[in-house]
Scaffold this motif. Structure first.
Motif: not given
Length: 70
Positions: A1-12
């Motif tokens: 879950m944390v990996i998805l959050i980090i990836l989402g914030y990187v993209v944004i």
């Protein structure tokens, strides 16, 4: 879950912050970065299972102090 959050914030971050840098909008970049980092920290804490206090009670107290107790 944390990996998805980090990836989402990187993209944004890439989508939103790079244009601000290119346009030279320093004030907007600072404000956006503070809000962005704050929301990132809160998202990571929630993703790790921490229970954060609700901001509803302090907000309610501020509003009551402004308009008075009804």
């Amino acid at each position: 879950m944390v990996i998805l959050i980090i990836l989402g914030y990187v993209v944004i971050g890439i989508i939103e912050i790079i244009p601000l840098i290119k346009k030279g909008e320093k004030k907007e970049l600072v404000v956006y970065s503070i809000i962005f980092i704050s929301s990132f920290i809160i998202s990571i804490l929630l993703g790790l299972g921490f229970e954060l206090p609700s901001p509803a009670t302090p907000i309610e107290n501020v509003i009551k102090s402004i308009i008075g107790n009804s």
